[in-house]
Structures are given as structure tokens and as C-alpha cells.
Design a protein around this motif. Structure first.
Motif, PDB file in Angstrom:
ATOM      1  N   LYS A 140     -60.413  14.827   4.115  1.00 36.02           N
ATOM      2  CA  LYS A 140     -59.290  15.048   5.031  1.00 36.02           C
ATOM      3  C   LYS A 140     -59.384  14.012   6.141  1.00 36.02           C
ATOM      4  O   LYS A 140     -60.453  13.826   6.733  1.00 36.02           O
ATOM      5  CB  LYS A 140     -59.366  16.460   5.608  1.00 36.02           C
ATOM      6  N   GLY A 141     -58.275  13.325   6.415  1.00 35.57           N
ATOM      7  CA  GLY A 141     -58.311  12.315   7.464  1.00 35.57           C
ATOM      8  C   GLY A 141     -57.061  11.463   7.491  1.00 35.57           C
ATOM      9  O   GLY A 141     -56.003  11.859   7.007  1.00 35.57           O
ATOM     10  N   GLU A 142     -57.204  10.254   8.039  1.00 38.55           N
ATOM     11  CA  GLU A 142     -56.094   9.319   8.210  1.00 38.55           C
ATOM     12  C   GLU A 142     -56.427   8.002   7.521  1.00 38.55           C
ATOM     13  O   GLU A 142     -57.521   7.462   7.683  1.00 38.55           O
ATOM     14  CB  GLU A 142     -55.865   9.071   9.704  1.00 38.55           C
ATOM     15  N   ILE A 143     -55.468   7.472   6.753  1.00 41.17           N
ATOM     16  CA  ILE A 143     -55.641   6.181   6.086  1.00 41.17           C
ATOM     17  C   ILE A 143     -55.674   5.088   7.155  1.00 41.17           C
ATOM     18  O   ILE A 143     -54.751   4.959   7.951  1.00 41.17           O
ATOM     19  CB  ILE A 143     -54.505   5.891   5.089  1.00 41.17           C
ATOM     20  N   VAL A 144     -56.766   4.324   7.185  1.00 38.17           N
ATOM     21  CA  VAL A 144     -56.932   3.259   8.170  1.00 38.17           C
ATOM     22  C   VAL A 144     -56.599   1.900   7.556  1.00 38.17           C
ATOM     23  O   VAL A 144     -56.018   1.042   8.210  1.00 38.17           O
ATOM     24  CB  VAL A 144     -58.381   3.255   8.716  1.00 38.17           C
ATOM     25  N   GLU A 145     -56.971   1.721   6.273  1.00 40.50           N
ATOM     26  CA  GLU A 145     -56.744   0.431   5.630  1.00 40.50           C
ATOM     27  C   GLU A 145     -56.580   0.624   4.128  1.00 40.50           C
ATOM     28  O   GLU A 145     -57.249   1.462   3.519  1.00 40.50           O
ATOM     29  CB  GLU A 145     -57.925  -0.507   5.903  1.00 40.50           C
ATOM     30  N   ILE A 146     -55.675  -0.147   3.541  1.00 42.62           N
ATOM     31  CA  ILE A 146     -55.473  -0.161   2.094  1.00 42.62           C
ATOM     32  C   ILE A 146     -56.077  -1.472   1.588  1.00 42.62           C
ATOM     33  O   ILE A 146     -55.651  -2.547   1.992  1.00 42.62           O
ATOM     34  CB  ILE A 146     -53.980  -0.047   1.738  1.00 42.62           C
ATOM     35  N   LEU A 147     -57.084  -1.361   0.726  1.00 47.42           N
ATOM     36  CA  LEU A 147     -57.870  -2.527   0.316  1.00 47.42           C
ATOM     37  C   LEU A 147     -57.418  -3.144  -1.002  1.00 47.42           C
ATOM     38  O   LEU A 147     -57.914  -4.203  -1.378  1.00 47.42           O
ATOM     39  CB  LEU A 147     -59.350  -2.141   0.226  1.00 47.42           C
ATOM     40  N   ALA A 148     -56.514  -2.483  -1.716  1.00 43.50           N
ATOM     41  CA  ALA A 148     -56.035  -3.015  -2.996  1.00 43.50           C
ATOM     42  C   ALA A 148     -54.530  -3.249  -2.916  1.00 43.50           C
ATOM     43  O   ALA A 148     -53.837  -2.588  -2.145  1.00 43.50           O
ATOM     44  CB  ALA A 148     -56.356  -2.039  -4.125  1.00 43.50           C
ATOM     45  N   GLU A 149     -54.060  -4.197  -3.703  1.00 44.15           N
ATOM     46  CA  GLU A 149     -52.639  -4.512  -3.739  1.00 44.15           C
ATOM     47  C   GLU A 149     -52.013  -3.915  -4.995  1.00 44.15           C
ATOM     48  O   GLU A 149     -52.679  -3.769  -6.021  1.00 44.15           O
ATOM     49  CB  GLU A 149     -52.440  -6.026  -3.734  1.00 44.15           C
ATOM     50  N   ASN A 150     -50.755  -3.571  -4.903  1.00 43.03           N
ATOM     51  CA  ASN A 150     -50.035  -2.975  -6.025  1.00 43.03           C
ATOM     52  C   ASN A 150     -50.091  -3.908  -7.239  1.00 43.03           C
ATOM     53  O   ASN A 150     -49.829  -5.103  -7.128  1.00 43.03           O
ATOM     54  CB  ASN A 150     -48.588  -2.699  -5.625  1.00 43.03           C
ATOM     55  N   GLY A 151     -50.477  -3.362  -8.396  1.00 44.89           N
ATOM     56  CA  GLY A 151     -50.575  -4.152  -9.616  1.00 44.89           C
ATOM     57  C   GLY A 151     -51.893  -4.883  -9.790  1.00 44.89           C
ATOM     58  O   GLY A 151     -52.099  -5.552 -10.794  1.00 44.89           O
ATOM     59  N   GLN A 152     -52.798  -4.755  -8.832  1.00 44.78           N
ATOM     60  CA  GLN A 152     -54.096  -5.455  -8.879  1.00 44.78           C
ATOM     61  C   GLN A 152     -55.045  -4.757  -9.842  1.00 44.78           C
ATOM     62  O   GLN A 152     -55.094  -3.531  -9.916  1.00 44.78           O
ATOM     63  CB  GLN A 152     -54.714  -5.469  -7.471  1.00 44.78           C
ATOM     64  N   LEU A 153     -55.819  -5.544 -10.581  1.00 44.57           N
ATOM     65  CA  LEU A 153     -56.882  -4.985 -11.407  1.00 44.57           C
ATOM     66  C   LEU A 153     -58.028  -4.561 -10.494  1.00 44.57           C
ATOM     67  O   LEU A 153     -58.428  -5.315  -9.605  1.00 44.57           O
ATOM     68  CB  LEU A 153     -57.387  -6.013 -12.416  1.00 44.57           C
ATOM     69  N   VAL A 154     -58.538  -3.350 -10.711  1.00 45.74           N
ATOM     70  CA  VAL A 154     -59.649  -2.857  -9.899  1.00 45.74           C
ATOM     71  C   VAL A 154     -60.814  -2.499 -10.806  1.00 45.74           C
ATOM     72  O   VAL A 154     -60.638  -2.150 -11.966  1.00 45.74           O
ATOM     73  CB  VAL A 154     -59.229  -1.638  -9.033  1.00 45.74           C
TER      74      VAL A 154
END
Length: 166
Positions: A140-154
Motif C-alpha cells: 500500500k502506498g504511492e507510485i513515485v517512479e515508473i521504471l519501465a516503458e510501455n512495450g519494453q521487454l523486461v
């Protein structure tokens, strides 16, 4: 067929064990897990992206092996590291696949920076072998940063989001 939660448990068990490879076959279904993160981390530390580039075919840079993509992304992650707070929770990818921020191109992203999440909030989808797996925040919390881009292989274990726990 195994449920996604059972697959996640298998991944955790293999990750915590000393085995490098695990194969499970049942009723025509087959799951094969390979643990190679240590090799990738060593390669990322010891090999600069410039040295890795000659190994890729010049005509197909998008089809680079996952190991080479991991090497290329290390400097970008290191540049972000000083901005990270030690108290932040990392939501990581439970599998190798393609990251999607929304259920379809026509809909809004599941979360954005500043979004509040609960333990069972869906934050993204990771598509692997034509299966779309919803990834939950698990905190439970708040999203601070999104580290992946849409469509990116992870990769398995790759951080996707940073969450400030409440």
C-alpha cells in the motif's frame, strides 16, 4: 495448467535455491526456469555497452538477445540510483516478458506517478508467451517512479515501479 500464483511461487523457490535450471512438465504443459541473473550482473559490470555492440548484427538491433539489452540498461539505471529513496518499495517483474502500462492502447494506464495503490491494485501487465499477467502492487502506498516503458521487454526481477509505502 498452473495458476499464475503457483508459477510465482516456483520462481521464488528457484530464485532462493542453488539450482540454475528447473523444468516442470504436467499434462502436456511445460515450464522451464533458468536462473542467470548473476551472470548478467557480472557481464553488466565487466562489459561496457560499446564492447557489446559488435556482437549484435548491425541490421537487427531490435532483435538483440536479452543479455545484451540488460547490459545496455545498466548505465541508465545507475544514473537514476542517486535519486532513489532507501525506504521505497520496488515492484519487480515476476517473469521475462513485455511490459504494458494499460490493458489496451485505447485505455488509460493502470497507474501513473502519484497514484495511490493498495496490496491488490493492478499496476501493469507483463505479457509472456501470449499470456497477459496482471502484476499487483503487493504494497500500500504511492507510485513515485515508473521504471519501465510501455512495450519494453523486461527481465525476471527487473524493477518496474518504485512505491513509497504508507
Amino acid at each position: 495448467m498452473l495458476k499464475i500464483q503457483e508459477i510465482r511461487e516456483l520462481i521464488k523457490l528457484v530464485d532462493q535455491s542453488s539450482i540454475d535450471e528447473f523444468t516442470y512438465e504436467h499434462e502436456g504443459s511445460k515450464i522451464k526456469l533458468k536462473k542467470r541473473m548473476e551472470e548478467l550482473e557480472k557481464a553488466a559490470v565487466q562489459t561496457a555497452p560499446v564492447q557489446a555492440a559488435p556482437q549484435m548484427p548491425a541490421a537487427q538491433p531490435a532483435a538483440a538477445p536479452a543479455a545484451l539489452q540488460e547490459v545496455k540498461e545498466v548505465p541508465k539505471e545507475e544514473a537514476k540510483a542517486p535519486a532513489q529513496d532507501e525506504n521505497l518499495h520496488k515492484i519487480t517483474s515476476p517473469m521475462v516478458g513485455t511490459f504494458y502500462a494499460a490493458s489496451s492502447p485505447d485505455t488509460d494506464n493502470y497507474v501513473s506517478v502519484g497514484s495511490k495503490v493498495t496490496n491488490d491494485s493492478v499496476v501493469c501487465i507483463v505479457e509472456a508467451m501470449k499470456l497477459f499477467n496482471e502484476i499487483e502492487a503487493e504494497v500500500k502506498g504511492e507510485i513515485v517512479e515508473i521504471l519501465a516503458e510501455n512495450g519494453q521487454l523486461v527481465e525476471y526481477g527487473q524493477p518496474l515501479f518504485l512505491v513509497r509505502p504508507e
